[in-house]
Enzyme design. Structure first.
Site, PDB file in Angstrom:
ATOM      1  N   GLU A 254       5.128  -6.989  -2.660  1.00 56.66           N
ATOM      2  CA  GLU A 254       4.728  -6.566  -1.316  1.00 56.66           C
ATOM      3  C   GLU A 254       4.244  -7.781  -0.562  1.00 56.66           C
ATOM      4  O   GLU A 254       3.451  -8.562  -1.090  1.00 56.66           O
ATOM      5  CB  GLU A 254       3.504  -5.625  -1.357  1.00 56.66           C
ATOM      6  CG  GLU A 254       3.740  -4.187  -1.606  1.00 56.66           C
ATOM      7  CD  GLU A 254       2.411  -3.400  -1.546  1.00 56.66           C
ATOM      8  OE1 GLU A 254       1.556  -3.700  -0.697  1.00 56.66           O
ATOM      9  OE2 GLU A 254       2.243  -2.507  -2.383  1.00 56.66           O
ATOM     10  N   GLU A 317      -2.765  -0.547   9.541  1.00 59.45           N
ATOM     11  CA  GLU A 317      -2.102   0.110   8.411  1.00 59.45           C
ATOM     12  C   GLU A 317      -0.857   0.876   8.851  1.00 59.45           C
ATOM     13  O   GLU A 317       0.086   1.022   8.090  1.00 59.45           O
ATOM     14  CB  GLU A 317      -3.060   1.076   7.724  1.00 59.45           C
ATOM     15  CG  GLU A 317      -4.202   0.407   6.988  1.00 59.45           C
ATOM     16  CD  GLU A 317      -3.779  -0.137   5.634  1.00 59.45           C
ATOM     17  OE1 GLU A 317      -2.736   0.306   5.127  1.00 59.45           O
ATOM     18  OE2 GLU A 317      -4.483  -0.999   5.110  1.00 59.45           O
TER      19      GLU A 317
END
Ligand SMILES: *[C@@H]1O[C@H](CO)[C@@H](O)[C@H](O)[C@H]1NC(C)=O
Ligand SMILES: *[C@@H]1O[C@H](CO)[C@@H](O)[C@H](O)[C@H]1NC(C)=O
Ligand SMILES: *[C@@H]1O[C@H](CO)[C@@H](O)[C@H](O)[C@H]1NC(C)=O
Length: 440
Positions: A254, A317
């Protein structure tokens, strides 16, 4: 607006032949069906592999016969049960066997950032579960499917200077040594989640974004690091080497940069996101490696495929996506097939901040339940040391101190990490800045 777009236009001019991986998260109530996603990725993008945060069979099936590699994730709470060979076999029978090899399942990620999040019970069972699952795959003749487990860079004691890096005591010989031994024997990759976004400060902006800067000098090696990605990757490498495993491949499981965020996070914008992702793709596709790993290639998964409106609570987010749920690019970094053109008008898709009425999380079971910061839930993570990575994807149940819930639908309950992260990132930034000024 033109000022904002200018750097993006420059990136558009770069050759656009990158094959890259992406994390396909599904915490949105407006995301397209997996079959459309698979078709879109195959026909219109250079994305040749995806990673999902669960073993969602609809998604796995959707990628059948696409040639796109799919990596799946064992929920953290399922780890202890998989140390039992019968359970592991049942898990493979249910989640892998019906879909493989029509779907090219590439990695089974056992948990997400397990060391970072704990509890100890999961940490203790992690490597044993990986081994039992691997044995189960071999028994089925599925030897090509690899087993690994992604880590936050909270596994590092420090990353500055890279030459002095090491894994945290306790985790090093307790978990990471045995894991690396297993990965070496099975020719699998060591997965890490480096986020320079969370190491950002105004002073190290360029260092975090692959832009020209004075760099970070490492006295012990005489190397000047020109970007934080290299710094973090070399810190991981040095730590692996200290345990005797310098040659195990490193997978970037990631990494990403949000195109929008809470007002305080001025660095979360489309220009920076395009700059970071563009720099990253150039970096990992160049084959240059890093100063301590020249010529090494890193299989890389951008976080994330879509903006996900049910993530949060911070706006950051929700805005890590390369694409809006309607498949428009949030910014253009040459990830579309060349034939689709990069046209110099990024389809009006530069999202400033998502406005929306549909963004309110529903009360369904899919809603991320957690709102606490990751560090509150991570007793093993030493809050006083420099922040070097991010738990973008927290495991189920991490919002409480109880054992993770194996059945939770909260596959990637992303937690209210960002404000906490930024706080710790600010600290780490101070360390980095000091280091730059003291050492140069
Ligand atoms: C699998 O993913 C699809 C698309 O995100 C979703 O609609 C479905 O509910 C998921 N299934 C499970 C069992 O989580
Ligand atoms: C796609 O979604 C974005 C963000 O919601 C919006 O700004 C844009 O207009 C949409 N594009 C199309 C073609 O619907
Ligand atoms: C965290 O790090 C600080 C400073 O290095 C040290 O004093 C402290 O004992 C550490 N705490 C834990 C729980 O490891």
């Amino acid at each position: 607006m033109n000022q904002i777009l200018a750097p993006i236009f420059l990136l558009i001019l770069l050759p656009a032949a990158y094959a890259i991986g992406v994390n396909y998260g599904t915490l949105g109530d407006n995301l397209p069906p997996p079959s459309q996603v698979a078709h879109f990725l195959k026909t219109q993008t250079n994305i040749d592999r995806v990673k999902i945060f669960d073993v969602n069979t609809t998604i796995i099936k959707a990628f059948a016969n696409t040639n796109i590699l799919v990596s799946v994730t064992v929920p953290n709470g399922d780890i202890p049960s998989l140390t039992d060979p019968r359970n592991a076999r049942r898990w493979i029978d249910t989640n892998i066997k019906p879909y493989y090899p029509a779907t090219k399942i590439h990695y089974i990620c056992v948990g997400t950032e397990v060391l970072h999040w704990g509890p100890q019970d999961l940490i203790d069972n992690l490597v044993p579960a990986m081994k039992v699952l691997h044995a189960g795959l071999v028994k089925e003749g599925f030897d090509e499917i690899k087993i690994s487990s992604p880590h936050s860079l909270g596994i590092l004691m420090s990353s500055d200077p890279p030459s002095g890096a090491s894994f945290r005591p306790g985790w090093d010989v307790g978990s990471l040594g045995p894991m690396l031994q297993f990965l070496k024997e099975t020719k699998s990759g060591f997965m890490v989640n480096p986020y320079t976004y969370f190491g950002w400060s105004p002073a190290n902006n360029n260092f975090c974004l692959f832009k020209p800067n004075d760099g970070l000098f490492d006295k012990a090696t005489g190397i000047t690091y020109t970007n934080q990605f290299d710094q973090l990757m070399d810190a991981v490498h040095v730590s692996m080497k200290k345990l005797g495993f310098p040659d195990v491949e490193i997978v970037v499981a990631e990494t990403g940069w949000p195109s929008g965020g809470d007002p305080a996070n001025v660095h979360a914008n489309p220009t920076n996101a395009a700059q970071y992702i563009g720099g990253l793709m150039k970096k990992v596709s160049s084959g240059d490696g890093t100063p301590l790993m020249p010529g090494r290639k890193f299989e890389t998964y951008i976080f994330a495929l879509f903006n996900e409106n049910l993530k949060g609570p911070s706006l950051d987010e929700k805005n890590f996506g390369l694409f809006q749920p309607n498949f428009t690019q949030v910014y253009n970094v040459g990830i579309m097939h060349a034939s689709q053109g990069p046209s110099p008008s990024p389809s009006g898709s530069i999202a400033d901040t998502p406005t929306s009425s549909a963004d309110a999380p529903s009360s369904s079971a899919d809603t991320p339940s957690s709102s606490s910061g990751p560090f509150d839930d991570a007793p093993f993570f030493n809050k006083t040391t420099p922040f070097t990575g991010s738990p973008g994807q927290a495991p189920p149940g991490s919002s409480t101190t109880t054992a993770p819930n194996a059945n939770a639908n909260v596959r990637e309950s992303s937690i209210g990490t960002t404000s906490m992260n930024v706080f710790f990132a600010a600290r780490s930034a101070v360390v980095v800045i000091l280091a730059i000024y003291l050492l140069v």
